[in-house]
Design a protein around this motif. Structure first.
Motif, PDB file in Angstrom:
ATOM      1  N   ALA A 100       0.818  -1.212   0.000  1.00  0.00           N
ATOM      2  CA  ALA A 100       0.000   0.000   0.000  1.00  0.00           C
ATOM      3  C   ALA A 100       0.852   1.263   0.000  1.00  0.00           C
ATOM      4  N   LEU A 101       2.046   1.178   0.597  1.00  0.00           N
ATOM      5  CA  LEU A 101       2.916   2.352   0.691  1.00  0.00           C
ATOM      6  C   LEU A 101       3.757   2.583  -0.563  1.00  0.00           C
ATOM      7  N   LYS A 102       3.999   1.535  -1.344  1.00  0.00           N
ATOM      8  CA  LYS A 102       4.925   1.644  -2.478  1.00  0.00           C
ATOM      9  C   LYS A 102       4.641   2.828  -3.396  1.00  0.00           C
ATOM     10  N   PRO A 103       3.370   3.114  -3.751  1.00  0.00           N
ATOM     11  CA  PRO A 103       3.139   4.269  -4.623  1.00  0.00           C
ATOM     12  C   PRO A 103       3.518   5.599  -3.973  1.00  0.00           C
ATOM     13  N   LYS A 104       3.657   5.621  -2.648  1.00  0.00           N
ATOM     14  CA  LYS A 104       3.961   6.858  -1.942  1.00  0.00           C
ATOM     15  C   LYS A 104       5.425   6.974  -1.566  1.00  0.00           C
ATOM     16  N   LEU A 105       6.162   5.857  -1.565  1.00  0.00           N
ATOM     17  CA  LEU A 105       7.570   5.869  -1.199  1.00  0.00           C
ATOM     18  C   LEU A 105       8.438   6.179  -2.416  1.00  0.00           C
ATOM     19  N   ARG A 106       9.551   6.858  -2.181  1.00  0.00           N
ATOM     20  CA  ARG A 106      10.516   7.145  -3.239  1.00  0.00           C
ATOM     21  C   ARG A 106      11.712   6.225  -3.036  1.00  0.00           C
ATOM     22  N   LEU A 107      11.848   5.235  -3.914  1.00  0.00           N
ATOM     23  CA  LEU A 107      12.927   4.261  -3.820  1.00  0.00           C
ATOM     24  C   LEU A 107      14.027   4.598  -4.821  1.00  0.00           C
ATOM     25  N   PHE A 108      15.267   4.399  -4.412  1.00  0.00           N
ATOM     26  CA  PHE A 108      16.423   4.678  -5.268  1.00  0.00           C
ATOM     27  C   PHE A 108      16.488   3.678  -6.422  1.00  0.00           C
ATOM     28  N   PHE A 109      16.433   2.400  -6.106  1.00  0.00           N
ATOM     29  CA  PHE A 109      16.450   1.350  -7.131  1.00  0.00           C
ATOM     30  C   PHE A 109      15.027   0.867  -7.388  1.00  0.00           C
ATOM     31  N   ASP A 110      14.737   0.595  -8.643  1.00  0.00           N
ATOM     32  CA  ASP A 110      13.459  -0.017  -9.014  1.00  0.00           C
ATOM     33  C   ASP A 110      13.761  -1.434  -9.491  1.00  0.00           C
ATOM     34  N   TRP A 111      13.907  -2.324  -8.523  1.00  0.00           N
ATOM     35  CA  TRP A 111      14.309  -3.692  -8.846  1.00  0.00           C
ATOM     36  C   TRP A 111      13.278  -4.414  -9.700  1.00  0.00           C
ATOM     37  N   GLU A 112      12.023  -4.041  -9.591  1.00  0.00           N
ATOM     38  CA  GLU A 112      10.990  -4.711 -10.378  1.00  0.00           C
ATOM     39  C   GLU A 112      11.100  -4.357 -11.857  1.00  0.00           C
ATOM     40  N   ALA A 113      11.702  -3.201 -12.170  1.00  0.00           N
ATOM     41  CA  ALA A 113      11.836  -2.774 -13.570  1.00  0.00           C
ATOM     42  C   ALA A 113      13.119  -3.295 -14.196  1.00  0.00           C
ATOM     43  N   ALA A 114      14.231  -3.215 -13.464  1.00  0.00           N
ATOM     44  CA  ALA A 114      15.520  -3.597 -14.056  1.00  0.00           C
ATOM     45  C   ALA A 114      16.603  -3.611 -12.986  1.00  0.00           C
ATOM     46  N   HIS A 115      17.706  -4.309 -13.278  1.00  0.00           N
ATOM     47  CA  HIS A 115      18.892  -4.202 -12.431  1.00  0.00           C
ATOM     48  C   HIS A 115      19.367  -2.753 -12.498  1.00  0.00           C
ATOM     49  N   PRO A 116      19.849  -2.187 -11.371  1.00  0.00           N
ATOM     50  CA  PRO A 116      20.264  -0.777 -11.385  1.00  0.00           C
ATOM     51  C   PRO A 116      21.225  -0.397 -12.503  1.00  0.00           C
ATOM     52  N   PHE A 117      22.117  -1.299 -12.902  1.00  0.00           N
ATOM     53  CA  PHE A 117      23.065  -0.969 -13.956  1.00  0.00           C
ATOM     54  C   PHE A 117      22.414  -0.960 -15.339  1.00  0.00           C
ATOM     55  N   GLU A 118      21.183  -1.471 -15.435  1.00  0.00           N
ATOM     56  CA  GLU A 118      20.469  -1.494 -16.714  1.00  0.00           C
ATOM     57  C   GLU A 118      19.239  -0.589 -16.689  1.00  0.00           C
ATOM     58  N   ASP A 119      19.070   0.141 -15.595  1.00  0.00           N
ATOM     59  CA  ASP A 119      17.894   0.993 -15.424  1.00  0.00           C
ATOM     60  C   ASP A 119      18.207   2.391 -15.959  1.00  0.00           C
ATOM     61  N   GLU A 120      17.733   2.694 -17.157  1.00  0.00           N
ATOM     62  CA  GLU A 120      18.042   3.975 -17.801  1.00  0.00           C
ATOM     63  C   GLU A 120      17.366   5.146 -17.099  1.00  0.00           C
ATOM     64  N   ARG A 121      16.339   4.878 -16.296  1.00  0.00           N
ATOM     65  CA  ARG A 121      15.613   5.954 -15.629  1.00  0.00           C
ATOM     66  C   ARG A 121      16.078   6.179 -14.184  1.00  0.00           C
ATOM     67  N   LEU A 122      17.076   5.453 -13.743  1.00  0.00           N
ATOM     68  CA  LEU A 122      17.455   5.501 -12.338  1.00  0.00           C
ATOM     69  C   LEU A 122      17.795   6.924 -11.889  1.00  0.00           C
ATOM     70  N   LEU A 123      18.734   7.577 -12.555  1.00  0.00           N
ATOM     71  CA  LEU A 123      19.158   8.907 -12.118  1.00  0.00           C
ATOM     72  C   LEU A 123      18.058   9.936 -12.319  1.00  0.00           C
ATOM     73  N   ASP A 124      17.258   9.796 -13.365  1.00  0.00           N
ATOM     74  CA  ASP A 124      16.110  10.710 -13.542  1.00  0.00           C
ATOM     75  C   ASP A 124      15.149  10.587 -12.366  1.00  0.00           C
ATOM     76  N   ARG A 125      14.906   9.349 -11.940  1.00  0.00           N
ATOM     77  CA  ARG A 125      13.980   9.108 -10.839  1.00  0.00           C
ATOM     78  C   ARG A 125      14.526   9.700  -9.536  1.00  0.00           C
ATOM     79  N   VAL A 126      15.832   9.485  -9.297  1.00  0.00           N
ATOM     80  CA  VAL A 126      16.458  10.023  -8.093  1.00  0.00           C
ATOM     81  C   VAL A 126      16.457  11.550  -8.131  1.00  0.00           C
ATOM     82  N   GLU A 127      16.741  12.100  -9.297  1.00  0.00           N
ATOM     83  CA  GLU A 127      16.753  13.556  -9.446  1.00  0.00           C
ATOM     84  C   GLU A 127      15.380  14.146  -9.143  1.00  0.00           C
ATOM     85  N   GLN A 128      14.340  13.580  -9.725  1.00  0.00           N
ATOM     86  CA  GLN A 128      12.989  14.111  -9.524  1.00  0.00           C
ATOM     87  C   GLN A 128      12.556  13.997  -8.066  1.00  0.00           C
ATOM     88  N   ALA A 129      12.858  12.852  -7.436  1.00  0.00           N
ATOM     89  CA  ALA A 129      12.472  12.667  -6.042  1.00  0.00           C
ATOM     90  C   ALA A 129      13.211  13.652  -5.137  1.00  0.00           C
TER      91      ALA A 129
END
Length: 240
Positions: free
Chosen positions: A119-148
């Motif tokens: 229930a909290l996941k949509p409200k939490l800001r996580l650094f890694f999105d393991w469900e989408a990709a390994h961090p080294f293959e996650d093209e949106r990782l830094l964008d997500r961290v920047e926005q948060a």
């Protein structure tokens, strides 16, 4: 088909993985596994507890095809604790529409996962999105961290330096040297960056930090993360 009998769960044997049942017909004590069946024949992810009323087929001293007739209520102290957790989360801008009784029951019966975390996941800001990709293959990782991070530190930006374990951050046009890249422990690469961001957040008076949890960081007040870790919603990162 053999008729079913009804039983009350009287005792749990944790070491050997069975429950002791008392027959409501007065036929004595029997035993069964800790997990009853659900429709479809699969085992429930929630286990039996003392006080549950169940049905099943007797064979000797064993009872099979266990199904719930009624479930014992979780301990009142655990329900009160879940009420306090929900109250504290709501006071910090993380309201959740879940009943404390259902959360307490899930924890008491050692259910897999965490309904509260889902229930909290949509409200939490996580650094890694393991469900989408390994961090080294996650093209949106830094964008997500920047926005948060920008939600608490306007003007912040971070860009990778191609081909190098380095990051260029603003304000200040600083270059942060990352740790040694490690596929199995990707947090090593980002730890210096997280440390820099947290220092900057502190200097601006922000109440949140990127707090380490198992295999990740979460952007939240430290007391919120401590609360979630203490109640088994998040797992803390193991000490070195």
């Amino acid at each position: 088909m053999r008729p079913t009998d009804t039983f009350i769960v009287e005792e749990l044997n944790e070491a050997h993985g069975f429950a002791r049942l008392r027959s409501e017909s007065g036929a004595g004590l029997f035993h069964c596994g800790l997990f009853p069946e659900v429709p479809g024949g699969e085992l429930s992810p929630l286990r039996l507890q003392v006080g549950d009323r169940v049905s099943g087929f007797r064979r000797g001293q064993t009872v099979s095809h266990i199904q719930w007739l009624s479930r014992a209520a979780p301990p009142e102290a655990l329900v009160r604790r879940m009420e306090e957790v929900l109250r504290l989360l709501a006071s910090r801008g993380l309201p959740v529409e879940l009943a404390p009784e259902s959360l307490a029951d899930h924890q008491w019966r050692e259910g897999a996962g965490s309904p509260l975390l889902e229930a909290l996941k949509p409200k939490l800001r996580l650094f890694f999105d393991w469900e989408a990709a390994h961090p080294f293959e996650d093209e949106r990782l830094l964008d997500r961290v920047e926005q948060a991070t920008q939600e608490h530190m306007p003007g912040f930006s971070v860009l990778p330096i191609p081909g190098q374990p380095r990051f260029r951050v603003e304000p200040g046009s600083l270059v942060i040297v990352g740790g040694e890249p490690d596929w199995d422990e990707p947090a090593r690469l980002f730890e210096p960056l997280v440390g820099h961001i947290n220092r900057e957040l502190g200097s601006t008076g922000a109440q949140v930090r990127w707090v380490p949890v198992r295999d990740n960081w979460v952007l939240a007040p430290l007391e919120v993360v401590d609360l979630l870790v203490a109640n088994g919603v998040l797992q803390g990162r193991a000490s070195a």
